[in-house]
Design an enzyme around this catalytic site. Sequence first.
Site, short mmCIF file in Angstrom:
data_model
loop_
_atom_site.label_atom_id
_atom_site.label_comp_id
_atom_site.label_asym_id
_atom_site.label_seq_id
_atom_site.Cartn_x
_atom_site.Cartn_y
_atom_site.Cartn_z
N ILE A 252 -23.36 -52.66 -21.97
CA ILE A 252 -23.24 -53.80 -22.87
C ILE A 252 -22.11 -53.56 -23.86
O ILE A 252 -22.07 -52.52 -24.52
CB ILE A 252 -24.55 -54.02 -23.65
CG1 ILE A 252 -25.74 -54.13 -22.69
CG2 ILE A 252 -24.44 -55.23 -24.57
CD1 ILE A 252 -27.08 -53.87 -23.34
N CYS A 253 -21.23 -54.52 -23.97
CA CYS A 253 -20.16 -54.49 -24.97
C CYS A 253 -20.63 -55.31 -26.16
O CYS A 253 -20.55 -56.54 -26.15
CB CYS A 253 -18.87 -55.06 -24.38
SG CYS A 253 -17.51 -55.11 -25.56
N LEU A 254 -21.17 -54.63 -27.17
CA LEU A 254 -21.70 -55.28 -28.37
C LEU A 254 -21.42 -54.37 -29.55
O LEU A 254 -21.80 -53.19 -29.53
CB LEU A 254 -23.21 -55.52 -28.21
CG LEU A 254 -23.94 -56.16 -29.38
CD1 LEU A 254 -23.45 -57.59 -29.62
CD2 LEU A 254 -25.45 -56.14 -29.13
#
Length: 152
Positions: free
Chosen positions: A90-92
């Site tokens: 996840i790119c967060l």
Amino acid sequence: MLVAKRLQKELVKLNEHTPPGITIVSTENFQEWLMDIEVLDGNPLYQGEKYRLKFVFSGSYPIEPPEVTFVKDATHPIPMHPHIYSNGIICLDLLDRQGWSPVHNVESVCMSLQSMLTGNTKNERPPGDDDFVRRNTQRPRDISFLFHDNSV
């Protein structure tokens, strides 16, 4: 022991009141938890789906973020989203060392991911997903993503 104490407090709170669409699956130890989340707003991209999250906690939690990934199995797909790679990474910014704060917890991460999915209108993976998944050798917490607000 700070990690175990903090996670015990979080688990007690979650057991007393789990927010809608969030389910505790497994917390057998204080190194790895499994949680399920659902998008409850009726977003047609995710309607009727449950997604499994794996939280891996380092000895530095809550100072450092947990490693959080979506897990695919027979009943839980990896959600299609422009910030979620097909391998579950996840790119967060919340999960990045720079964006993390010890005030966050398992519940706030789950709710942030629910919100991220709720607001999505694109049924697609991040640009370069195939290449990223094939070539990445780093653990999710060690990846340095470039966030939009960093490039300004």
